[in-house]
Write a protein that holds these residues in place. Structure first.
Motif, PDB file in Angstrom:
ATOM      1  N   SER A  76       1.011  -1.211  -0.034  1.00 38.09           N
ATOM      2  CA  SER A  76      -0.091  -0.026  -0.189  1.00 38.09           C
ATOM      3  C   SER A  76       0.829   1.171  -0.035  1.00 38.09           C
ATOM      4  O   SER A  76       2.185   1.134  -0.247  1.00 38.09           O
ATOM      5  N   GLY A  77       0.337   2.410   0.136  1.00 37.14           N
ATOM      6  CA  GLY A  77       1.110   3.628   0.182  1.00 37.14           C
ATOM      7  C   GLY A  77       0.309   4.708  -0.896  1.00 37.14           C
ATOM      8  O   GLY A  77       0.736   5.586  -0.848  1.00 37.14           O
ATOM      9  N   ARG A  78      -0.600   4.140  -1.522  1.00 37.56           N
ATOM     10  CA  ARG A  78      -1.064   4.854  -2.530  1.00 37.56           C
ATOM     11  C   ARG A  78      -2.429   5.533  -1.977  1.00 37.56           C
ATOM     12  O   ARG A  78      -2.833   4.734  -0.826  1.00 37.56           O
ATOM     13  N   SER A  79      -3.368   6.366  -2.484  1.00 40.82           N
ATOM     14  CA  SER A  79      -4.304   6.773  -1.963  1.00 40.82           C
ATOM     15  C   SER A  79      -5.780   5.863  -1.970  1.00 40.82           C
ATOM     16  O   SER A  79      -5.580   5.007  -2.885  1.00 40.82           O
ATOM     17  N   VAL A  80      -6.413   5.897  -1.072  1.00 43.62           N
ATOM     18  CA  VAL A  80      -7.700   5.004  -1.041  1.00 43.62           C
ATOM     19  C   VAL A  80      -8.566   5.763  -2.021  1.00 43.62           C
ATOM     20  O   VAL A  80      -9.176   6.756  -1.950  1.00 43.62           O
ATOM     21  N   VAL A  81      -9.136   4.829  -2.770  1.00 45.43           N
ATOM     22  CA  VAL A  81     -10.245   5.154  -3.658  1.00 45.43           C
ATOM     23  C   VAL A  81     -11.327   3.842  -3.804  1.00 45.43           C
ATOM     24  O   VAL A  81     -11.010   2.875  -3.749  1.00 45.43           O
ATOM     25  N   ARG A  82     -12.497   4.368  -3.585  1.00 37.47           N
ATOM     26  CA  ARG A  82     -13.794   3.461  -3.559  1.00 37.47           C
ATOM     27  C   ARG A  82     -14.840   4.224  -4.457  1.00 37.47           C
ATOM     28  O   ARG A  82     -15.351   5.288  -4.321  1.00 37.47           O
ATOM     29  N   HIS A  83     -15.129   3.208  -5.424  1.00 41.70           N
ATOM     30  CA  HIS A  83     -16.340   3.539  -6.302  1.00 41.70           C
ATOM     31  C   HIS A  83     -17.731   2.862  -5.664  1.00 41.70           C
ATOM     32  O   HIS A  83     -17.720   1.596  -5.271  1.00 41.70           O
ATOM     33  N   LEU A  84     -18.696   3.638  -5.408  1.00 43.23           N
ATOM     34  CA  LEU A  84     -20.168   3.222  -4.888  1.00 43.23           C
ATOM     35  C   LEU A  84     -20.921   3.193  -6.190  1.00 43.23           C
ATOM     36  O   LEU A  84     -20.970   4.304  -6.799  1.00 43.23           O
ATOM     37  N   VAL A  85     -21.403   2.194  -6.814  1.00 44.67           N
ATOM     38  CA  VAL A  85     -22.474   2.176  -7.896  1.00 44.67           C
ATOM     39  C   VAL A  85     -23.900   1.816  -7.585  1.00 44.67           C
ATOM     40  O   VAL A  85     -24.096   0.870  -6.515  1.00 44.67           O
ATOM     41  N   ALA A  86     -24.774   2.578  -7.836  1.00 48.99           N
ATOM     42  CA  ALA A  86     -26.104   2.483  -7.427  1.00 48.99           C
ATOM     43  C   ALA A  86     -27.054   2.410  -8.660  1.00 48.99           C
ATOM     44  O   ALA A  86     -26.683   3.083  -9.596  1.00 48.99           O
ATOM     45  N   SER A  87     -28.295   2.060  -8.375  1.00 52.09           N
ATOM     46  CA  SER A  87     -29.541   2.260  -9.296  1.00 52.09           C
ATOM     47  C   SER A  87     -29.138   1.929 -10.778  1.00 52.09           C
ATOM     48  O   SER A  87     -29.232   2.550 -11.693  1.00 52.09           O
ATOM     49  N   LEU A  88     -28.516   0.681 -10.839  1.00 51.07           N
ATOM     50  CA  LEU A  88     -27.980   0.098 -12.128  1.00 51.07           C
ATOM     51  C   LEU A  88     -29.466  -0.073 -12.891  1.00 51.07           C
ATOM     52  O   LEU A  88     -30.359  -0.908 -12.251  1.00 51.07           O
ATOM     53  N   LEU A  89     -29.633   0.419 -13.980  1.00 45.85           N
ATOM     54  CA  LEU A  89     -30.810   0.485 -14.925  1.00 45.85           C
ATOM     55  C   LEU A  89     -30.513  -0.415 -16.234  1.00 45.85           C
ATOM     56  O   LEU A  89     -29.606   0.045 -17.038  1.00 45.85           O
ATOM     57  N   PHE A  90     -31.070  -1.404 -16.483  1.00 48.68           N
ATOM     58  CA  PHE A  90     -31.048  -2.113 -17.871  1.00 48.68           C
ATOM     59  C   PHE A  90     -31.994  -1.484 -18.661  1.00 48.68           C
ATOM     60  O   PHE A  90     -33.196  -1.550 -18.584  1.00 48.68           O
ATOM     61  N   GLU A  91     -31.680  -0.831 -19.644  1.00 42.34           N
ATOM     62  CA  GLU A  91     -32.613   0.043 -20.544  1.00 42.34           C
ATOM     63  C   GLU A  91     -32.772  -1.047 -21.728  1.00 42.34           C
ATOM     64  O   GLU A  91     -33.945  -1.094 -22.373  1.00 42.34           O
ATOM     65  N   SER A  92     -31.809  -1.909 -22.077  1.00 45.09           N
ATOM     66  CA  SER A  92     -32.376  -3.042 -23.146  1.00 45.09           C
ATOM     67  C   SER A  92     -31.329  -4.166 -22.900  1.00 45.09           C
ATOM     68  O   SER A  92     -30.161  -4.166 -22.517  1.00 45.09           O
ATOM     69  N   VAL A  93     -31.834  -5.272 -23.010  1.00 47.06           N
ATOM     70  CA  VAL A  93     -31.257  -6.733 -22.665  1.00 47.06           C
ATOM     71  C   VAL A  93     -31.345  -7.566 -23.831  1.00 47.06           C
ATOM     72  O   VAL A  93     -32.345  -8.120 -24.097  1.00 47.06           O
ATOM     73  N   GLY A  94     -30.202  -7.719 -24.581  1.00 47.03           N
ATOM     74  CA  GLY A  94     -30.234  -8.921 -25.742  1.00 47.03           C
ATOM     75  C   GLY A  94     -29.300  -9.851 -25.624  1.00 47.03           C
ATOM     76  O   GLY A  94     -28.704 -10.062 -24.575  1.00 47.03           O
ATOM     77  N   THR A  95     -29.236 -10.953 -26.343  1.00 48.36           N
ATOM     78  CA  THR A  95     -28.354 -11.962 -26.118  1.00 48.36           C
ATOM     79  C   THR A  95     -26.782 -11.541 -26.739  1.00 48.36           C
ATOM     80  O   THR A  95     -25.991 -12.346 -26.206  1.00 48.36           O
ATOM     81  N   ASP A  96     -26.694 -10.526 -27.139  1.00 50.69           N
ATOM     82  CA  ASP A  96     -25.116 -10.229 -27.393  1.00 50.69           C
ATOM     83  C   ASP A  96     -25.094  -8.592 -27.444  1.00 50.69           C
ATOM     84  O   ASP A  96     -23.861  -8.078 -27.662  1.00 50.69           O
ATOM     85  N   ARG A  97     -26.048  -7.842 -26.724  1.00 50.85           N
ATOM     86  CA  ARG A  97     -25.855  -6.288 -26.528  1.00 50.85           C
ATOM     87  C   ARG A  97     -26.694  -6.029 -25.329  1.00 50.85           C
ATOM     88  O   ARG A  97     -28.108  -6.356 -25.154  1.00 50.85           O
ATOM     89  N   VAL A  98     -26.229  -5.193 -24.471  1.00 48.20           N
ATOM     90  CA  VAL A  98     -26.914  -4.671 -23.429  1.00 48.20           C
ATOM     91  C   VAL A  98     -26.889  -3.061 -23.496  1.00 48.20           C
ATOM     92  O   VAL A  98     -25.659  -2.600 -23.551  1.00 48.20           O
ATOM     93  N   GLU A  99     -27.606  -2.209 -22.930  1.00 49.70           N
ATOM     94  CA  GLU A  99     -27.652  -0.998 -22.792  1.00 49.70           C
ATOM     95  C   GLU A  99     -28.084  -0.510 -21.284  1.00 49.70           C
ATOM     96  O   GLU A  99     -29.207  -1.281 -20.947  1.00 49.70           O
ATOM     97  N   SER A 100     -27.230   0.196 -20.582  1.00 51.24           N
ATOM     98  CA  SER A 100     -27.465   0.137 -19.198  1.00 51.24           C
ATOM     99  C   SER A 100     -26.919   1.644 -18.704  1.00 51.24           C
ATOM    100  O   SER A 100     -26.124   2.110 -19.310  1.00 51.24           O
ATOM    101  N   SER A 101     -27.331   2.159 -17.379  1.00 50.07           N
ATOM    102  CA  SER A 101     -26.898   3.136 -16.998  1.00 50.07           C
ATOM    103  C   SER A 101     -26.994   2.974 -15.290  1.00 50.07           C
ATOM    104  O   SER A 101     -27.681   2.060 -14.929  1.00 50.07           O
ATOM    105  N   ALA A 102     -26.108   3.559 -14.574  1.00 48.59           N
ATOM    106  CA  ALA A 102     -26.297   3.749 -13.201  1.00 48.59           C
ATOM    107  C   ALA A 102     -25.423   4.892 -12.701  1.00 48.59           C
ATOM    108  O   ALA A 102     -24.598   5.860 -13.464  1.00 48.59           O
TER     109      ALA A 102
END
Length: 153
Positions: A76-102
């Motif tokens: 360690s010795g580097r700065s602490v960074v943490r990502h929190l991801v919420a409200s993942l929305l699947f706008e379209s879900v296909g067998t080979d392509r997905v559109e999403s946002s969060a």
């Protein structure tokens, strides 16, 4: 919704987690590997990188500026960074392509640093879900934020 769609959704959630955990640990190569070979990472008002090599270079430069690269020896010795991801929305879900946002918030050791929205197009490549395009909007930040290294105001 069927079992196949549920599986796709879980694999996309896993990709989100791998992207953010790798970034939090300063593992730029692992972040770049979350993209298709010709994938695009756009940070609005910041930069656009096309392909894994450009993505790696752009994120590496940002990490060098704000001290978040993982040391080669794993200590360690580097700065602490943490990502929190919420409200993942699947706008379209296909067998080979997905559109999403969060929504996301980036925390540093002392406070939330910046926050915004991911807008994604994901594709299935050789059985693996990868980002074809990730657009990052930074909606806000605290004073003195590290986001200045990624966004041109």
């Amino acid at each position: 919704m069927n079992v196949e769609e549920l599986l796709v959704r879980e694999l996309v959630r896993d990709l989100y987690a791998r992207y953010n955990r790798s970034g939090d640990k300063g593992r730029i190569d692992e972040v770049a590997a979350c993209f298709a070979e010709d994938g695009v990472l756009e940070v609005r008002n910041g930069f656009e990188a096309i392909g894994r090599e450009q993505i790696r270079d752009a994120l590496g430069e940002i990490a060098r500026k704000n001290g978040s690269l993982a040391p080669p020896d794993g200590r360690s010795g580097r700065s602490v960074v943490r990502h929190l991801v919420a409200s993942l929305l699947f706008e379209s879900v296909g067998t080979d392509r997905v559109e999403s946002s969060a929504y996301y918030t980036v925390f540093h050791v002392d406070a939330p640093d910046h926050w915004g929205t991911y807008r994604d197009v994901l594709v299935k490549v050789d059985g693996e879900w990868l980002f074809a395009r990730r657009t990052v909007d930074v909606d806000g930040s605290r004073e003195g934020s590290a986001k200045a290294s990624i966004v041109v105001s």
